[in-house]
Design a protein around this motif. Structure first.
Motif, PDB file in Angstrom:
ATOM      1  N   MET A   1       1.125  -1.073  -0.121  1.00 16.16           N
ATOM      2  CA  MET A   1       0.231  -0.005  -0.027  1.00 16.16           C
ATOM      3  C   MET A   1       1.063   1.780   0.737  1.00 16.16           C
ATOM      4  SD  MET A   1      -3.048   1.538   0.333  1.00 16.16           S
ATOM      5  CE  MET A   1      -3.001   3.076  -0.231  1.00 16.16           C
ATOM      6  N   LYS A   2       0.847   2.389  -0.833  1.00 17.66           N
ATOM      7  CA  LYS A   2       1.543   2.969  -0.845  1.00 17.66           C
ATOM      8  C   LYS A   2       0.421   4.293  -0.168  1.00 17.66           C
ATOM      9  CE  LYS A   2      -0.566   6.374  -4.724  1.00 17.66           C
ATOM     10  NZ  LYS A   2      -0.247   7.710  -4.334  1.00 17.66           N
ATOM     11  N   SER A   3       1.616   5.393   0.382  1.00 16.34           N
ATOM     12  CA  SER A   3       1.165   6.246   1.528  1.00 16.34           C
ATOM     13  C   SER A   3       0.669   6.855   0.366  1.00 16.34           C
ATOM     14  CB  SER A   3       2.425   7.344   1.739  1.00 16.34           C
ATOM     15  OG  SER A   3       3.650   7.595   0.643  1.00 16.34           O
TER      16      SER A   3
ATOM     17  N   GLN B   1      -8.017  14.734 -13.067  1.00 16.77           N
ATOM     18  CA  GLN B   1      -7.482  13.987 -13.014  1.00 16.77           C
ATOM     19  C   GLN B   1      -7.560  13.070 -11.107  1.00 16.77           C
ATOM     20  OE1 GLN B   1      -5.119  15.547 -13.414  1.00 16.77           O
ATOM     21  NE2 GLN B   1      -3.580  15.443 -11.287  1.00 16.77           N
ATOM     22  N   ILE B   2      -7.521  14.412 -10.172  1.00 17.01           N
ATOM     23  CA  ILE B   2      -7.409  14.641  -8.651  1.00 17.01           C
ATOM     24  C   ILE B   2      -9.284  13.860  -8.489  1.00 17.01           C
ATOM     25  CG2 ILE B   2      -7.608  15.928  -6.344  1.00 17.01           C
ATOM     26  CD1 ILE B   2      -5.397  17.397  -8.094  1.00 17.01           C
ATOM     27  N   PRO B   3      -9.291  12.978  -7.523  1.00 19.43           N
ATOM     28  CA  PRO B   3     -10.649  12.722  -7.540  1.00 19.43           C
ATOM     29  C   PRO B   3     -10.915  13.577  -6.547  1.00 19.43           C
ATOM     30  CG  PRO B   3      -9.103  10.709  -7.132  1.00 19.43           C
ATOM     31  CD  PRO B   3      -8.253  11.983  -7.857  1.00 19.43           C
TER      32      PRO B   3
ATOM     33  N   PHE C   1     -11.941   2.530   0.718  1.00 21.68           N
ATOM     34  CA  PHE C   1     -12.000   2.363  -0.981  1.00 21.68           C
ATOM     35  C   PHE C   1     -11.067   3.253  -1.855  1.00 21.68           C
ATOM     36  CE2 PHE C   1     -14.043   4.144  -4.884  1.00 21.68           C
ATOM     37  CZ  PHE C   1     -14.873   2.952  -4.989  1.00 21.68           C
ATOM     38  N   TRP C   2     -10.782   4.375  -1.688  1.00 21.73           N
ATOM     39  CA  TRP C   2     -10.025   5.086  -2.443  1.00 21.73           C
ATOM     40  C   TRP C   2      -8.369   4.940  -2.465  1.00 21.73           C
ATOM     41  CZ3 TRP C   2     -11.063   7.591  -6.962  1.00 21.73           C
ATOM     42  CH2 TRP C   2     -13.507   7.705  -6.931  1.00 21.73           C
TER      43      TRP C   2
ATOM     44  N   ARG D   1      -7.427   1.966  -8.001  1.00 21.40           N
ATOM     45  CA  ARG D   1      -6.711   2.727  -8.554  1.00 21.40           C
ATOM     46  C   ARG D   1      -6.591   3.875  -8.687  1.00 21.40           C
ATOM     47  NH1 ARG D   1      -2.468   0.015 -13.175  1.00 21.40           N
ATOM     48  NH2 ARG D   1      -0.359   1.460 -12.597  1.00 21.40           N
ATOM     49  N   LEU D   2      -5.340   5.054  -8.534  1.00 16.94           N
ATOM     50  CA  LEU D   2      -5.574   6.161  -9.022  1.00 16.94           C
ATOM     51  C   LEU D   2      -3.863   6.509  -9.787  1.00 16.94           C
ATOM     52  CD1 LEU D   2      -6.470   7.691  -5.441  1.00 16.94           C
ATOM     53  CD2 LEU D   2      -7.728   7.641  -7.500  1.00 16.94           C
ATOM     54  N   PRO D   3      -4.002   7.499 -10.597  1.00 19.55           N
ATOM     55  CA  PRO D   3      -2.781   7.285 -11.259  1.00 19.55           C
ATOM     56  C   PRO D   3      -2.086   7.943 -10.478  1.00 19.55           C
ATOM     57  CG  PRO D   3      -4.693   9.125 -11.680  1.00 19.55           C
ATOM     58  CD  PRO D   3      -5.330   8.636 -11.022  1.00 19.55           C
ATOM     59  N   ASN D   4      -0.902   8.346 -10.919  1.00 18.54           N
ATOM     60  CA  ASN D   4       0.325   8.690  -9.825  1.00 18.54           C
ATOM     61  C   ASN D   4       0.233  10.218 -10.386  1.00 18.54           C
ATOM     62  OD1 ASN D   4       1.807   6.474  -8.679  1.00 18.54           O
ATOM     63  ND2 ASN D   4       2.492   5.925 -10.756  1.00 18.54           N
ATOM     64  N   ASN D   5      -0.276  10.710  -9.499  1.00 19.80           N
ATOM     65  CA  ASN D   5       0.185  12.526  -9.610  1.00 19.80           C
ATOM     66  C   ASN D   5       1.455  12.991 -10.032  1.00 19.80           C
ATOM     67  OD1 ASN D   5      -2.646  12.794  -8.950  1.00 19.80           O
ATOM     68  ND2 ASN D   5      -2.527  13.072  -7.033  1.00 19.80           N
ATOM     69  N   ALA D   6       1.892  13.488 -11.147  1.00 20.55           N
ATOM     70  CA  ALA D   6       2.652  13.982 -11.077  1.00 20.55           C
ATOM     71  C   ALA D   6       3.287  15.408 -10.153  1.00 20.55           C
ATOM     72  CB  ALA D   6       2.630  14.951 -12.706  1.00 20.55           C
TER      73      ALA D   6
END
Length: 145
Positions: free
Chosen positions: A1-3, A86-88, A132-133, A138-143
């Motif tokens: 799990m990523k932070s 793209q930010i939820p 859930f999130w 799966r979320l995109p990696n934010n630049a």
């Protein structure tokens, strides 16, 4: 799990305290940033003013009823910019007005949650958001700008 990094946009001190407490109890989110009005939310996301070094959030919890700029104005600005669209964004608010719900989805909110009144229900809702999130979706990696 990523932070993950959550931006909480909330002007009610009690709701800020409960939300941050619920997220910190989970030990998964490594950073929660809090801003208390719509103008600061936009400055944070677009890295303006005092927020030029702000980290791009992985998720935004956004209230509808905010000073300076309301949640709908903030939502529209973020979702219409190609760098931030793209930010939820989760609308987490006391408003259960159908017009607010409809407008939020028209402006591409990712979901709309009416804050439960009871403290335990509120904490459970915030925990469910995190699960859930950050565990299921799966979320995109934010630049990081």
């Amino acid at each position: 799990m990523k932070s993950a990094h959550i931006l909480l946009v909330e002007d009610n001190d009690g709701d800020v305290l409960l939300t941050v407490e619920a997220l910190e109890d989970r030990k998964i989110i490594n950073k929660v940033s809090v801003v208390r009005n719509g103008k600061d939310a936009l400055d944070f996301v677009f890295k303006r003013g005092q927020f030029t070094k702000a980290e791009t959030p992985d998720l935004i919890l956004l209230d509808v009823n905010l000073p300076l700029k309301n949640g709908h104005e903030v939502l529209q600005a973020i979702k219409t910019d190609k760098e931030t669209a793209q930010i939820p964004i989760i609308m987490l608010t006391t408003s259960s007005a159908e017009s607010d719900v409809r407008k939020a989805y028209q402006q591409h909110a990712n979901c709309y949650i009416t804050k439960p009144i009871e403290v335990e229900d509120f904490l459970a809702a915030v925990t469910s958001i995190e699960e859930f999130w950050f565990q299921l979706v799966r979320l995109p990696n934010n630049a990081k700008k």
